[in-house]
Write a protein that holds these residues in place. Structure first.
Motif, PDB file in Angstrom:
ATOM      1  N   TYR A  54      -8.453   8.317  -2.330  1.00 51.48           N
ATOM      2  CA  TYR A  54      -7.815   8.741  -3.573  1.00 51.48           C
ATOM      3  C   TYR A  54      -8.731   8.379  -4.729  1.00 51.48           C
ATOM      4  N   ARG A  55      -8.540   9.077  -5.824  1.00 50.01           N
ATOM      5  CA  ARG A  55      -9.206   8.718  -7.077  1.00 50.01           C
ATOM      6  C   ARG A  55      -8.104   8.572  -8.114  1.00 50.01           C
ATOM      7  N   ILE A  56      -8.105   7.427  -8.782  1.00 54.12           N
ATOM      8  CA  ILE A  56      -7.205   7.207  -9.912  1.00 54.12           C
ATOM      9  C   ILE A  56      -8.104   6.833 -11.079  1.00 54.12           C
ATOM     10  N   GLN A  57      -8.003   7.605 -12.132  1.00 53.04           N
ATOM     11  CA  GLN A  57      -8.911   7.482 -13.272  1.00 53.04           C
ATOM     12  C   GLN A  57     -10.330   7.554 -12.728  1.00 53.04           C
ATOM     13  N   ARG A  58     -11.141   6.530 -12.931  1.00 48.43           N
ATOM     14  CA  ARG A  58     -12.516   6.545 -12.425  1.00 48.43           C
ATOM     15  C   ARG A  58     -12.664   5.755 -11.123  1.00 48.43           C
ATOM     16  N   ASP A  59     -11.577   5.140 -10.682  1.00 47.70           N
ATOM     17  CA  ASP A  59     -11.653   4.259  -9.527  1.00 47.70           C
ATOM     18  C   ASP A  59     -11.461   5.007  -8.215  1.00 47.70           C
ATOM     19  N   LEU A  60     -12.191   4.569  -7.211  1.00 46.07           N
ATOM     20  CA  LEU A  60     -12.106   5.151  -5.880  1.00 46.07           C
ATOM     21  C   LEU A  60     -11.294   4.216  -4.987  1.00 46.07           C
ATOM     22  N   ILE A  61     -10.338   4.783  -4.289  1.00 40.77           N
ATOM     23  CA  ILE A  61      -9.443   3.985  -3.457  1.00 40.77           C
ATOM     24  C   ILE A  61      -9.499   4.503  -2.034  1.00 40.77           C
ATOM     25  N   THR A  62      -9.669   3.586  -1.100  1.00 38.26           N
ATOM     26  CA  THR A  62      -9.545   3.905   0.318  1.00 38.26           C
ATOM     27  C   THR A  62      -8.259   3.270   0.800  1.00 38.26           C
ATOM     28  N   ALA A  63      -7.363   4.079   1.312  1.00 40.62           N
ATOM     29  CA  ALA A  63      -6.113   3.583   1.880  1.00 40.62           C
ATOM     30  C   ALA A  63      -6.301   3.468   3.379  1.00 40.62           C
ATOM     31  N   GLN A  64      -6.245   2.236   3.877  1.00 42.00           N
ATOM     32  CA  GLN A  64      -6.261   1.994   5.316  1.00 42.00           C
ATOM     33  C   GLN A  64      -4.811   1.977   5.763  1.00 42.00           C
ATOM     34  N   ILE A  65      -4.407   2.972   6.505  1.00 37.88           N
ATOM     35  CA  ILE A  65      -3.008   3.131   6.889  1.00 37.88           C
ATOM     36  C   ILE A  65      -2.822   2.623   8.311  1.00 37.88           C
ATOM     37  N   TRP A  66      -2.016   1.589   8.437  1.00 36.55           N
ATOM     38  CA  TRP A  66      -1.724   0.965   9.728  1.00 36.55           C
ATOM     39  C   TRP A  66      -0.348   1.423  10.168  1.00 36.55           C
ATOM     40  N   ASP A  67      -0.314   2.290  11.142  1.00 37.52           N
ATOM     41  CA  ASP A  67       0.921   2.844  11.700  1.00 37.52           C
ATOM     42  C   ASP A  67       1.313   1.990  12.898  1.00 37.52           C
ATOM     43  N   PHE A  68       2.342   1.164  12.720  1.00 35.15           N
ATOM     44  CA  PHE A  68       2.724   0.212  13.765  1.00 35.15           C
ATOM     45  C   PHE A  68       3.762   0.798  14.703  1.00 35.15           C
ATOM     46  N   ALA A  69       3.601   0.458  15.972  1.00 40.75           N
ATOM     47  CA  ALA A  69       4.565   0.882  16.992  1.00 40.75           C
ATOM     48  C   ALA A  69       5.919   0.266  16.690  1.00 40.75           C
ATOM     49  N   GLY A  70       6.968   0.976  17.015  1.00 43.91           N
ATOM     50  CA  GLY A  70       8.308   0.479  16.753  1.00 43.91           C
ATOM     51  C   GLY A  70       8.957  -0.229  17.922  1.00 43.91           C
ATOM     52  N   GLN A  71       8.336  -0.157  19.098  1.00 43.93           N
ATOM     53  CA  GLN A  71       8.942  -0.757  20.283  1.00 43.93           C
ATOM     54  C   GLN A  71       8.976  -2.281  20.158  1.00 43.93           C
TER      55      GLN A  71
END
Length: 188
Positions: A54-71
């Motif tokens: 993502y880019r917000i204003q001039r900043d660069l953002i990397t979203a590390q998305i951790w999808d956890f198991a529900g079991q």
């Protein structure tokens, strides 16, 4: 001419909830832009990892998305992976009232315990409550009152969504990134 500097941020985002609520489908819809075939999609084992930029204003953002198991069998293993998170989504299935109960009884208290999340501090509450499968209108079991009670109890923002149709999916992730970005607590 641009004289400003840009920052680079990495946000660790947790996707939490029971098996079958559509966590992986939401993430795939957000990251890859399509709804995965439910016949070939397998339950997450442990955790799956995705990234978005993502880019917000001039900043660069990397979203590390951790999808956890529900079991339940993976829960003790997963708890050790929660630290360093910036925020996340608590996902439940609108057609399954038990999935909301499990958020209340396990996932939310576990996040409070494990990462010392303070949902009552508006600057630290970088979590959004998501009711998935809004496209299944005739099968919805969870009432608006139940959702409103949980929203009031923890101060969450709430979105209903459909990974299948894409309804609200990008808005949820954009809002979560924005919340984390403006928070002075970018990592809990």
């Amino acid at each position: 001419m641009w004289f400003g500097t840009s920052q680079k941020y990495v946000f660790k985002i947790l996707i939490l909830g029971d098996t079958g609520v559509g966590k992986t489908s939401l993430v795939i819809r957000a990251v890859r832009g399509y709804f995965p075939d439910p016949e070939t999609l397998k339950s997450t084992i442990g955790a799956a990892f995705f990234t978005m930029r993502y880019r917000i204003q001039r900043d660069l953002i990397t979203a590390q998305i951790w999808d956890f198991a529900g079991q339940e069998r993976f829960r003790s293993f997963m708890k050790n992976m929660f630290s360093g998170s910036s925020g996340g989504l608590f996902v439940f299935d609108l057609t399954n009232a038990l999935s909301l109960d499990d958020l209340k009884n396990f996932w939310i208290p576990e996040i409070i315990r494990k990462i010392r999340a303070d949902f009552f501090d508006v600057f630290k509450n970088n979590f959004i409550l998501v009711g998935n499968k809004s496209d299944l209108k005739k099968q919805i079991e969870v009432t608006k009152d139940e959702i409103a009670k949980l929203v009031r109890q923890y101060g969450f923002k709430y979105f209903s969504a459909s990974a299948k149709t894409g309804d609200n999916v990008s808005a949820i992730f954009k809002e979560l990134i924005r919340m984390i970005y403006i928070s002075p607590y970018k990592a809990i």
